[in-house]
Design an enzyme around this catalytic site. Structure first.
Site, mmCIF file in Angstrom:
data_model
loop_
_atom_site.group_PDB
_atom_site.id
_atom_site.type_symbol
_atom_site.label_atom_id
_atom_site.label_comp_id
_atom_site.label_asym_id
_atom_site.label_seq_id
_atom_site.Cartn_x
_atom_site.Cartn_y
_atom_site.Cartn_z
ATOM 1 N N ARG A 101 0.821 -1.211 0.000
ATOM 2 C CA ARG A 101 0.000 0.000 0.000
ATOM 3 C C ARG A 101 0.851 1.255 0.000
ATOM 4 O O ARG A 101 1.930 1.293 0.575
ATOM 5 C CB ARG A 101 -0.910 0.005 1.223
ATOM 6 C CG ARG A 101 -1.962 1.100 1.157
ATOM 7 C CD ARG A 101 -2.854 1.060 2.329
ATOM 8 N NE ARG A 101 -2.259 1.830 3.432
ATOM 9 C CZ ARG A 101 -2.845 2.028 4.589
ATOM 10 N NH1 ARG A 101 -4.012 1.504 4.852
ATOM 11 N NH2 ARG A 101 -2.255 2.729 5.520
ATOM 12 N N CYS A 155 0.042 5.485 0.728
ATOM 13 C CA CYS A 155 -0.955 6.459 1.172
ATOM 14 C C CYS A 155 -0.368 7.848 0.980
ATOM 15 O O CYS A 155 0.745 8.117 1.448
ATOM 16 C CB CYS A 155 -1.328 6.231 2.626
ATOM 17 S SG CYS A 155 -2.591 7.381 3.226
#
Length: 129
Positions: free
Chosen positions: A106, A108
């Site tokens: 991930r 962000c």
């Protein structure tokens, strides 16, 4: 011969912009960015950033399902776009509750603005092999 297909489903929001909801290239699915939009009404869902994160994940899962995958279980990478990094922990709570043992990679990032002034948007890559 190319093994690339556009994925479209009524179970995720669509619009008139020039992009696919998802593109399958071989065993890899690239899911376009989704915010917390209800696919039936086309409206942003009411609620806090956790509720909005849940709806965005539902939209990603719908595209994976439409491509023949297993919703979020086949997601291998996610990019999270937030308009305020102060929401980071609340987004993590909603996000973490939706994935099983193998969490996707991930990224962000905080962005200045998202379409329809939503607080969160997600895009994803899934492996459908």
């Amino acid at each position: 011969m190319s093994d690339i297909d556009s994925i479209e489903t009524d179970d995720a929001p669509s619009n008139d912009n020039p992009y696919s909801q998802g593109v399958r290239a071989g065993d890899t699915l690239y899911v376009s960015g989704y915010g917390p939009v209800d696919p039936e009404t086309g409206a942003v869902v009411d609620g806090d950033v956790q509720t909005q994160t849940g709806r965005a994940l539902d939209n990603v899962a719908a595209v994976v399902d439409a491509a023949g995958g297993d919703a979020l279980a086949d997601v291998v990478k996610v990019t999270v776009y937030l308009t305020d990094l102060a929401d980071y922990e609340r987004v993590n709570e909603a996000y973490g509750a939706r994935f099983d043992e193998t969490l996707p990679a991930r990224v962000c990032v905080e962005v200045s603005r998202l379409p329809e002034d939503v607080r969160v948007e997600l895009d994803a890559t899934a492996y459908l092999g």
